[in-house]
Design a protein around this motif. Structure first.
Motif, PDB file in Angstrom:
ATOM      1  N   ALA A 241      51.155   9.618  19.181  1.00 20.06           N
ATOM      2  CA  ALA A 241      50.184  10.617  19.633  1.00 20.06           C
ATOM      3  C   ALA A 241      49.404  10.167  20.868  1.00 20.06           C
ATOM      4  CB  ALA A 241      49.209  10.949  18.499  1.00 20.06           C
ATOM      5  N   ILE A 242      49.089   8.884  20.936  1.00 16.73           N
ATOM      6  CA  ILE A 242      48.315   8.398  22.086  1.00 16.73           C
ATOM      7  C   ILE A 242      49.179   8.392  23.334  1.00 16.73           C
ATOM      8  CG2 ILE A 242      47.069   6.442  23.050  1.00 16.73           C
ATOM      9  CD1 ILE A 242      46.225   5.685  20.232  1.00 16.73           C
ATOM     10  N   SER A 243      50.367   7.816  23.235  1.00 13.47           N
ATOM     11  CA  SER A 243      51.267   7.775  24.392  1.00 13.47           C
ATOM     12  C   SER A 243      51.739   9.166  24.790  1.00 13.47           C
ATOM     13  CB  SER A 243      52.480   6.894  24.075  1.00 13.47           C
ATOM     14  OG  SER A 243      52.093   5.578  23.758  1.00 13.47           O
ATOM     15  N   GLY A 244      51.882  10.041  23.803  1.00 12.66           N
ATOM     16  CA  GLY A 244      52.384  11.379  24.074  1.00 12.66           C
ATOM     17  C   GLY A 244      51.311  12.425  24.286  1.00 12.66           C
ATOM     18  N   TYR A 245      50.037  11.982  24.357  1.00 15.94           N
ATOM     19  CA  TYR A 245      48.922  12.931  24.480  1.00 15.94           C
ATOM     20  C   TYR A 245      49.063  13.792  25.733  1.00 15.94           C
ATOM     21  CZ  TYR A 245      44.172  14.694  25.109  1.00 15.94           C
ATOM     22  OH  TYR A 245      43.085  15.514  25.297  1.00 15.94           O
ATOM     23  N   GLN A 246      49.376  13.166  26.853  1.00 10.12           N
ATOM     24  CA  GLN A 246      49.485  13.899  28.114  1.00 10.12           C
ATOM     25  C   GLN A 246      50.563  14.966  28.020  1.00 10.12           C
ATOM     26  OE1 GLN A 246      50.606  11.474  31.481  1.00 10.12           O
ATOM     27  NE2 GLN A 246      49.465  12.735  32.925  1.00 10.12           N
ATOM     28  N   LEU A 247      51.726  14.602  27.463  1.00  7.38           N
ATOM     29  CA  LEU A 247      52.831  15.555  27.335  1.00  7.38           C
ATOM     30  C   LEU A 247      52.477  16.671  26.359  1.00  7.38           C
ATOM     31  CD1 LEU A 247      55.701  16.531  27.803  1.00  7.38           C
ATOM     32  CD2 LEU A 247      56.481  14.851  26.113  1.00  7.38           C
ATOM     33  N   SER A 337      56.686  18.184  32.732  1.00  6.22           N
ATOM     34  CA  SER A 337      55.611  19.056  32.243  1.00  6.22           C
ATOM     35  C   SER A 337      56.006  19.777  30.953  1.00  6.22           C
ATOM     36  CB  SER A 337      55.242  20.094  33.312  1.00  6.22           C
ATOM     37  OG  SER A 337      54.771  19.468  34.481  1.00  6.22           O
ATOM     38  N   ILE A 338      57.318  19.970  30.753  1.00  4.09           N
ATOM     39  CA  ILE A 338      57.790  20.682  29.557  1.00  4.09           C
ATOM     40  C   ILE A 338      58.517  19.753  28.587  1.00  4.09           C
ATOM     41  CG2 ILE A 338      57.949  22.885  30.766  1.00  4.09           C
ATOM     42  CD1 ILE A 338      60.935  22.463  31.063  1.00  4.09           C
TER      43      ILE A 338
END
Length: 383
Positions: A241-247, A337-338
């Protein structure tokens, strides 16, 4: 005065209008970021656009491509020296930002030499390919040309990977691939060259789906932690969740836009630069995002058409390199972005906030405008 009058008559105003329209999209998108997240970038972007458009005009009006062709090696070496300088410059000039180097920072001014290296690489590759066209018909000449192109590309790639800057390394390879496609190298040789990276990527993809834990622990685990975390966040954003937060935030923003847009978007980190497409998709919806992509398609189409009609293969090759790096950056930025591509530091050309990236992109587009203005006309029409 006569030269200026001729310039005004020959300028491709559709091509220039596409650049201006994408500039307006940039300002509108950054204004939306200001409204949604309170980050102020519009005024600075206007300043960079004024500087960049001035550079675009200067390149298209004052530069002689025949002279530039002869000086291409020196341009390449000059930008390469600037690139290497990042690694040896004092810490107060070359600062570490987000665990990476890549910028000269002097006073309030920052410059990213990896951006200018794109032009140096394109110019020198174009000169080498156009010079080697006559000799590349034989197998020996073909292999010699490919070897030269590969070496010329690998040198700046090796330098930027020391920063590390994986995004611009991929852009250099995209330039290499695009210009190789329009060279006189035989198609079977090109397919053989492209088969190597495709085989590597396919093997990694198969390994991930068949042995996910092995891939994450023993392949991605060999990367530095800050690089590996980007891939973890891309491949499994829900788990990491932390690493993937931006995505995750980017996908939520685009999804909330639906067809026509929505004015209440979630916070997207680096929405002004890396993920500005998330703002476009969220605020203007599918319709707005599609219009932006159509503007890009038309711009790249104009680049290809103008450069193909230039009277020297040097210009045609420059057009291929510029179209190649723009196409790749658009695909990479929209893809990340997607969730289709891993998140990198590559911005959306002409739209993302940025100084040196925007100015260099506009200067490269000035080279295309130069070809349109200075195209020679022959007895039976333009070539």
């Amino acid at each position: 005065m006569q030269k200026l009058r001729t310039y005004i008559e020959k300028v491709d105003y559709i091509y220039f209008s596409l650049i201006v329209l994408l500039g307006l999209v940039s300002l509108i998108s950054l204004y939306q970021v200001q409204l949604l997240q309170g980050e102020f970038f519009v005024f600075q972007q206007i300043v960079w656009y004024v500087i960049g458009l001035g550079g675009c005009f200067a390149v298209s009006y004052f530069i002689d491509l025949d002279i530039l062709k002869r000086l291409s090696l020196f341009v390449y070496l000059f930008f390469l020296v600037l690139l290497v300088g990042i690694l040896v410059a004092p810490a107060n000039i070359s600062k570490e930002i987000n665990n990476a180097y890549g910028w000269y920072s002097i006073g309030g001014f920052s410059f990213q030499p990896a951006e200018s290296m794109k032009i140096g690489l394109i110019l020198y590759l174009a000169q080498v390919i156009s010079k080697g066209t006559d000799d590349s018909s034989s197998l020996k000449g073909e292999m010699l040309l490919v070897g030269k192109m590969t070496l010329i590309t690998l040198i700046p790639v090796a330098v930027v990977m020391q920063f590390p800057d994986f995004g611009n390394a991929m852009v250099y390879f995209a330039i290499y691939g695009a210009m190789l496609l329009v060279s006189h190298v035989r198609i079977k040789t090109i397919l053989l060259i492209f088969s190597v990276p495709l085989t590597v990527v396919l093997s990694l993809a198969i390994t991930y789906f068949i042995a996910t834990d092995f891939f994450l622990d023993h392949i991605l685990g060999t990367l530095p932690s800050y690089q590996a975390s980007r891939f973890y966040g891309w491949l499994q954003p829900e788990k990491y969740a932390i690493s993937g937060y931006q995505l995750n935030q980017s996908i939520m923003a685009i999804g909330s836009g639906n067809v026509s847009g929505y004015d209440h978007l979630p916070h997207v980190p680096y929405a002004y630069s890396d993920l500005v497409f998330a703002v476009i998709g969220g605020v203007f919806g599918f319709v707005g995002a599609s219009i932006v992509l159509m503007l890009y398609f038309m711009l790249i189409y104009k680049i290809v058409m103008i450069s193909q009609r230039y009277h020297d293969s040097f210009g045609t090759l420059i057009g291929a390199g510029i179209a190649g790096f723009l196409t790749f950056q658009i695909f990479q930025n929209v893809g990340m972005s997607i969730g289709l591509m891993p998140v990198t530091g590559l911005g959306l050309p002409l739209i993302s906030y940025g100084g040196s990236a925007l100015v260099i992109t506009l200067a490269s587009l000035g080279l295309i405008l130069n070809m349109r203005v200075n195209r020679m006309t022959f007895m039976f029409g333009s070539k």
